[in-house]
Design a protein around this motif. Sequence first.
Motif, PDB file in Angstrom:
ATOM      1  N   PRO A   1      -1.118   0.029  -5.884  1.00  0.00           N
ATOM      2  CA  PRO A   1      -0.178  -0.620  -4.961  1.00  0.00           C
ATOM      3  C   PRO A   1       0.765  -1.528  -5.742  1.00  0.00           C
TER       4      PRO A   1
ATOM      5  N   ASP B   1       0.815  -1.213   0.000  1.00  0.00           N
ATOM      6  CA  ASP B   1       0.000   0.000   0.000  1.00  0.00           C
ATOM      7  C   ASP B   1       0.847   1.260   0.000  1.00  0.00           C
ATOM      8  N   ILE B   2       2.087   1.170   0.497  1.00  0.00           N
ATOM      9  CA  ILE B   2       2.927   2.366   0.522  1.00  0.00           C
ATOM     10  C   ILE B   2       4.045   2.296  -0.513  1.00  0.00           C
ATOM     11  N   THR B   3       3.953   1.325  -1.425  1.00  0.00           N
ATOM     12  CA  THR B   3       4.958   1.196  -2.483  1.00  0.00           C
ATOM     13  C   THR B   3       4.329   1.540  -3.822  1.00  0.00           C
ATOM     14  N   GLY B   4       4.952   2.455  -4.558  1.00  0.00           N
ATOM     15  CA  GLY B   4       4.436   2.883  -5.845  1.00  0.00           C
ATOM     16  C   GLY B   4       4.298   4.398  -5.896  1.00  0.00           C
TER      17      GLY B   4
ATOM     18  N   THR C   1       1.133   7.135   2.925  1.00  0.00           N
ATOM     19  CA  THR C   1       0.543   6.899   1.611  1.00  0.00           C
ATOM     20  C   THR C   1       1.647   6.735   0.582  1.00  0.00           C
ATOM     21  N   ARG C   2       1.270   6.186  -0.576  1.00  0.00           N
ATOM     22  CA  ARG C   2       2.240   6.002  -1.670  1.00  0.00           C
ATOM     23  C   ARG C   2       2.722   7.367  -2.160  1.00  0.00           C
TER      24      ARG C   2
END
Length: 426
Positions: A184, A175-178, A247-248
């Motif tokens: 996600p 969820d926090i990668t990208g 957050t991303r």
Amino acid sequence: MESPDPSAAKPKPIAALPARSLARGFNLLDGVKVVDLTTSVAGPSATMLLADMGAEVLKIERPGGGDDARAWGPPFLDGESLWFLSVNRNKKSIALDYSQPDGLDILHRLVRLADVVVVNLPPRVARKLKVDAESLQSIRSDLIYVSITGFGLKGARADWTCYDLIAEGYSGIMDITGDAGGEPQKIGAPAADMLAGQDAAFAAVSALFSRQRTGEGHVIDIALVDSMTRFLSCRIMPYLGSGEVPTRSGGKDSVIAIYQAFETADDPITLALGNDNLWQRFWRAVGQPEVIDEPGLRTNADRRQQRQNIVARIGRILREKPRAHWLTLFCSAGIPSGPINRVDQVVADEVLLDRGLFYKIVDGDRVVPQVGTGIHVDGMSNSPRAVPPRLGEHTHAVLQDMLGLNDAERARLSNHLITRGKAHDV
């Protein structure tokens, strides 16, 4: 007539790797015997770490198919899965169907000789096959039993199946990668598997150390989701203390300002200005020392408030010249920075090669690439003791040398359990 494929004649990267001869290698765990009942990546990576440190690892595999990772391809190298080859050096392979009574008896005899058993089966399946902690510690009470599962040995999800992808989703890392506003993303390597494998190896060695003092065995419970979630400690803790949900952001929201990738005139670089001293060095290095004294930029907390403006400002400067210019300048000024390498560039890195991280094992007609442990002991990198084994390669030798089975006994097992056994139906 079709023209030949120009890539067909292109030499494989393995050709450029330095060759390592088989040698004794690290012997810190010399004398420790490990029975490895695992497949895929997490368990095999754990037992390879133990093997790399000198333990004798007996890899028990299903006759006919073996470790699931043996089928993971393409790409294959001379018919062997490169995923399998990446986490199975320094082991002996025994093909044994222990879902059958005679096979289970052989397994239990090996367990009596073992210090550590590593299993990656859900608890229900382990109990069904009689390879759960209670069953195996009844055979050897001081056994170190290491379980690697998706969700742990207890709880509502204990018997759920799991892979790295599933664990990454549960943990919050996806969820926090990208990119900000994007989808996600999974990490580009089996991170949960590798982290759980490291946790399992570390816990096993810790338990062995404890056993030396107490004489007691231990049950180690490693969960992929737990290991992957712990990896997020530095993102979870700020949420717990502040209530701000991460957050991303494409890796652009670190607590450190500035700590991210930047474009240059050609290729991108990473830049980490992790303290006030580095912040000041950067502006001196780029010829704008006056920025150091600008109000509102003197502390990291101040700079976080101005992150967007600072990033734009630095970005304009770095786009004026190519990557090589900036990396040379920043290195001379002691400013942490680096390239964003592709895999082919990583394996050609001379410093990593000098540290023994990439090599090939030449053993008779087999040439196998390897990524080293990355651990140095007494100033030395490790040497491989054996190439990753072929399925069942050591079965007869182990049955004869360790268990003392004669030719007739081994022949009976070969006809019933070893060469004709089927995969466990659980």
